[in-house]
Design an enzyme around this catalytic site. Structure first.
Site, PDB file in Angstrom:
ATOM      1  N   ASP A 172      24.373   1.094 -75.504  1.00 57.24           N
ATOM      2  CA  ASP A 172      25.471   1.254 -74.553  1.00 57.24           C
ATOM      3  C   ASP A 172      25.028   2.145 -73.401  1.00 57.24           C
ATOM      4  OD1 ASP A 172      25.264   3.214 -76.489  1.00 57.24           O
ATOM      5  OD2 ASP A 172      27.370   3.200 -77.044  1.00 57.24           O
TER       6      ASP A 172
ATOM      7  N   GLU B 199      32.720   3.244 -73.879  1.00 59.19           N
ATOM      8  CA  GLU B 199      33.696   4.316 -73.986  1.00 59.19           C
ATOM      9  C   GLU B 199      35.107   3.866 -73.619  1.00 59.19           C
ATOM     10  OE1 GLU B 199      33.142   7.017 -75.361  1.00 59.19           O
ATOM     11  OE2 GLU B 199      30.994   7.419 -75.200  1.00 59.19           O
TER      12      GLU B 199
END
Length: 381
Positions: A73, A132
């Site tokens: 990520d 997130e």
């Protein structure tokens, strides 16, 4: 292969340019510049107009029996950094407070090795935006990015862990991360003068009853040996002390270690809201938003292979870890594609998402070496 000094420099550069979900353009450009400097003989690089900051890199295998995916990520958090590091964030109010800079660096290290040592199986590296927030993994899956030549048979990914020694690998069978659901509850009654409560419908009183009733879901309606959490962390109602509030809003979160638990808690919360509406003669609207933040439920067969390799390798410090109630959108992908998520220890006294978080760079090379070793062992099976 990228050397340790190169990887540390890469991590520090990434740390200085954190960007929020779906806005990782500078990060993507830097990642592409590093990837394009690697040997390109077996690499295919892919981007997407529909998910413009993502990168996929396919490494063509020699005699592929499967395609193995590896995810890193790339987004950051709206946190003002307080580490005092010379390479602190250059973007005010944004920080890699969850260690995604290190995640990306480890992925680049693994990719650099296989760009020089052609793997047996196909490998696909997925540099994912919006972990997130905004459910980047779910967006990618729903856009069909893992179909056709880019179909992935099994998926792996790591998350850094400040509570483990630098370079240690942590994993477990079952759930690694909980699933999360955002909860918004609006109560609509009738405002009125504080002296005449019989002429109003008081949403403050109704909210108090709802909050107390919700506490019994976990304590009295869920099997005690199963794990679930409902936290109502914010409430807003009224404008002045002598007016009965006609509207109240409650916000919170649900956590569960399985998707079945999440869905059960959703249903029970809805039942409480319906009961409060009936009891107090008001309207109660419940909004539940899970997005892609499903529980990270590791595939039993692949996870056992992963644990067997890591726990028997004398060069790896392996730790069996308990489940965590934090959320991770890799859970959505693991619900669609079998795979395993694991921890990489980064030995920090500060916790994830804190303004002081600074993962140990001593974790980078041991993490890369352990993952390369596992992937090679897996491809030999």
């Amino acid at each position: 292969m990228l050397k340790e000094a190169d990887l540390i420099a890469i991590r520090r550069h990434l740390h200085q340019i954190p960007e929020l979900a779906l806005h990782e353009f500078q990060t993507q450009a830097y990642l592409l510049s590093v990837i394009k400097q690697l040997p390109q003989d077996w690499l295919t690089i892919r981007t997407s107009k529909e998910l413009p900051t993502m990168i996929m890199v396919k490494v063509q295998g020699q005699k592929p029996k499967r395609t193995i995916g590896y995810r890193a990520d790339i987004d950051a958090l709206p946190v003002t950094e307080a580490t005092g590091l010379a390479f602190s964030s250059q973007h005010p109010g944004v920080m890699h407070a969850c260690g995604h800079d290190l995640h990306m660096t480890v992925a680049l290290g693994i990719l650099s090795y296989f760009s020089e040592h052609q793997p047996q199986d196909n490998l696909i590296f997925f540099f994912q935006p919006a972990e997130e927030a905004e459910s980047g993994g779910k967006k990618a899956y729903e856009l069909g990015l893992f179909t056709g030549d880019w179909q992935i048979d099994e998926f792996y990914g790591l998350h850094d862990n400040p509570n483990l020694p630098a370079g240690a690998i942590g994993c477990r069978q079952g759930t690694l991360f909980a699933g999360t659901t955002e909860v918004n509850i609006d109560l609509w009654g009738k405002s009125g003068h504080a002296a005449f409560p019989q002429k109003a419908q008081d949403t403050v009183v109704a909210s108090a009853a709802l909050i107390m009733q919700v506490q019994t879901i976990i304590s009295r309606e869920i099997n005690p040996i199963e794990a679930g959490v409902i936290t109502l962390g914010k409430i807003r109602a009224g404008s002045i002390r002598n007016v009965i509030a006609g509207h109240a809003r409650i916000e919170g979160t649900i956590r569960g270690l399985t998707q079945t638990m999440i869905e059960e808690l959703d249903q029970k919360l809805q039942a409480v809201c319906d009961g409060i509406a009936l009891s107090y003669g008001i309207k109660v609207e419940l909004e539940l938003n899970q997005g892609g933040y499903w529980p990270v439920e590791n595939n039993p067969l692949l996870t056992q292979k992963f644990i067997d390799y890591m726990s028997t390798n004398p060069e790896v410090e392996y730790v069996e870890t308990p489940p965590a109630m934090t959320g991770e959108d890799f859970g959505y992908l693991l619900a669609k594609i079998p795979g395993t998520m694991f921890w990489l220890g980064v030995a920090d006294t500060h916790q994830l998402h804190s303004a002081e978080f600074n993962p140990s760079e001593q974790a980078i090379m041991p993490g890369i070496t352990a993952i390369i070793g596992f992937l090679q062992a897996r491809m030999a099976q």
